[in-house]
Scaffold this active site. Structure first.
Site, PDB file in Angstrom:
ATOM      1  N   ASP A  21       0.863  -1.183   0.000  1.00  0.00           N
ATOM      2  CA  ASP A  21       0.000   0.000   0.000  1.00  0.00           C
ATOM      3  C   ASP A  21       0.899   1.232   0.000  1.00  0.00           C
ATOM      4  O   ASP A  21       2.112   1.128   0.192  1.00  0.00           O
ATOM      5  CB  ASP A  21      -0.916  -0.003   1.237  1.00  0.00           C
ATOM      6  CG  ASP A  21      -1.829   1.221   1.298  1.00  0.00           C
ATOM      7  OD1 ASP A  21      -2.408   1.573   0.256  1.00  0.00           O
ATOM      8  OD2 ASP A  21      -1.941   1.843   2.367  1.00  0.00           O
ATOM      9  N   SER A  22       0.277   2.391  -0.161  1.00  0.00           N
ATOM     10  CA  SER A  22       1.040   3.633  -0.126  1.00  0.00           C
ATOM     11  C   SER A  22       1.473   4.010   1.295  1.00  0.00           C
ATOM     12  O   SER A  22       2.376   4.816   1.474  1.00  0.00           O
ATOM     13  CB  SER A  22       0.215   4.782  -0.723  1.00  0.00           C
ATOM     14  OG  SER A  22      -0.954   4.981   0.058  1.00  0.00           O
ATOM     15  N   CYS A  84      -4.372  -1.504  -1.748  1.00  0.00           N
ATOM     16  CA  CYS A  84      -4.500  -0.083  -2.065  1.00  0.00           C
ATOM     17  C   CYS A  84      -5.498   0.053  -3.208  1.00  0.00           C
ATOM     18  O   CYS A  84      -5.299  -0.509  -4.285  1.00  0.00           O
ATOM     19  CB  CYS A  84      -3.141   0.471  -2.484  1.00  0.00           C
ATOM     20  SG  CYS A  84      -3.181   2.200  -3.040  1.00  0.00           S
ATOM     21  N   GLU A 164      -2.662   9.685   7.838  1.00  0.00           N
ATOM     22  CA  GLU A 164      -1.210   9.502   7.877  1.00  0.00           C
ATOM     23  C   GLU A 164      -0.548  10.432   8.903  1.00  0.00           C
ATOM     24  O   GLU A 164       0.508  10.115   9.442  1.00  0.00           O
ATOM     25  CB  GLU A 164      -0.600   9.731   6.486  1.00  0.00           C
ATOM     26  CG  GLU A 164      -0.908   8.630   5.489  1.00  0.00           C
ATOM     27  CD  GLU A 164      -0.133   7.337   5.738  1.00  0.00           C
ATOM     28  OE1 GLU A 164       0.848   7.358   6.512  1.00  0.00           O
ATOM     29  OE2 GLU A 164      -0.518   6.293   5.165  1.00  0.00           O
ATOM     30  N   CYS A 196     -10.991   3.128   0.083  1.00  0.00           N
ATOM     31  CA  CYS A 196      -9.566   3.351   0.346  1.00  0.00           C
ATOM     32  C   CYS A 196      -9.250   2.579   1.614  1.00  0.00           C
ATOM     33  O   CYS A 196     -10.004   2.668   2.594  1.00  0.00           O
ATOM     34  CB  CYS A 196      -9.277   4.838   0.528  1.00  0.00           C
ATOM     35  SG  CYS A 196      -7.575   5.191   1.062  1.00  0.00           S
ATOM     36  N   HIS A 198      -7.177   3.075   3.830  1.00  0.00           N
ATOM     37  CA  HIS A 198      -6.951   3.935   4.997  1.00  0.00           C
ATOM     38  C   HIS A 198      -8.253   4.166   5.775  1.00  0.00           C
ATOM     39  O   HIS A 198      -8.233   4.299   7.009  1.00  0.00           O
ATOM     40  CB  HIS A 198      -6.419   5.310   4.555  1.00  0.00           C
ATOM     41  CG  HIS A 198      -4.973   5.342   4.210  1.00  0.00           C
ATOM     42  ND1 HIS A 198      -4.467   4.776   3.060  1.00  0.00           N
ATOM     43  CD2 HIS A 198      -3.910   5.887   4.855  1.00  0.00           C
ATOM     44  CE1 HIS A 198      -3.157   4.987   3.008  1.00  0.00           C
ATOM     45  NE2 HIS A 198      -2.795   5.660   4.087  1.00  0.00           N
TER      46      HIS A 198
END
Length: 276
Positions: A21-22, A84, A164, A196, A198
């Site tokens: 993932d990012s 992701c 983040e 997403c 996240h």
């Protein structure tokens, strides 16, 4: 035309599962995989140097995703999980080409879209990054299985940076969530897909906004179950590993990643800086 039958006989159940993932978002998927498949070794790559992917060009996302995929193959992974949505929406075909049929590839959009398509849903909302929304992949994937479902997608780009930066249960995220979810595009939805990985980190706050009016889809659980089905199908489930190993590679080690990964995987996790 017949599709070529997959042959993974060269793989072993003892090989690790690769996840990327990012940033911290894919940890929501990794956590579910750990819960559902407690004997599996996991290798996670968080491309924290390049996040958020949702603001990057398609070419850049393809470059990052294929480099990470090749790295995970070099680590002898028996399956690749693209944890992701943005990478799935923009680089799935290129990742598949990189893998060249050597290992199964599991993404985070198609299993969710398929499950939603075959359940009782009429008006579905999707919140995701700009790159995922611009791809239209959720709408295409859902309507491929069920053309009667109405799908409305909304780009919510401020959520990933807030997560983040560690703004969970914070007035900033409360304000951002309220601003996005009150958008007219989502006015009549009865189901919301968190498009997403996240976003499940904010699932309690999102559910609090809706009360019981809207069903919020738990995507990481669906993806982990899909992975289990695929590994079982090809006799690749590891049932005999009582001390699984979890290794985390990051292109930039951040305090928030350390905090969340320790919360999900325990105090003794192994973080390693790796710039590709």
């Amino acid at each position: 035309m017949k599709t070529k039958k997959q042959d993974y006989s060269h793989l072993s159940p003892s090989q690790p599962i690769g996840i990327f993932d990012s940033g911290v978002g894919g940890l929501t998927v990794a956590k579910e995989i750990k819960r559902l498949l407690p004997n599996e070794d996991l290798i996670y790559f968080g491309d924290t140097k390049h996040l958020p992917y949702g603001e990057k060009s398609k070419d850049a996302i393809i470059e990052y995703s294929t480099k990470i995929t090749n790295f995970l193959l070099e680590q002898n992974c028996k399956a690749i999980v693209i944890a992701c949505n943005t990478a799935t929406a923009n680089a799935l075909n290129e990742v598949m080409q990189s893998v060249a049929g050597k290992v199964p590839v599991i993404d985070v959009i198609n299993p969710v879209a398929e499950k939603v398509s075959y359940e009782i849903h009429t008006n579905v909302g999707v919140i995701a990054t700009k790159a995922t929304v611009n791809s239209g992949l959720y709408k295409k994937s859902i309507r491929k299985h069920n053309k009667w479902i109405k799908v409305d997608e909304l780009a919510t780009p401020l959520l990933v940076p807030a997560i983040e930066e560690g703004f969970k249960n914070h007035p900033i995220t409360h304000a951002i969530i309220y601003n996005y979810l009150s958008n007219n595009k989502l006015k009549n939805i009865e189901t919301l897909i968190l498009g997403c990985t996240h976003y499940p980190l904010l699932i309690d706050e999102i559910k609090q906004y809706y009360g019981n009016r809207v069903r919020v889809i738990d995507s990481p659980n669906i993806v982990a179950n899909h992975l289990k089905i695929i590994l079982d199908k090809y006799n690749l489930l590891n049932d005999h590993n009582s001390k699984p190993n979890y290794h985390f590679y990051l292109s930039d080690i951040t305090k928030n990643f350390e905090k969340i990964s320790k919360k999900f995987f325990g105090k003794t996790i192994d973080l390693e800086l790796k710039v590709l």
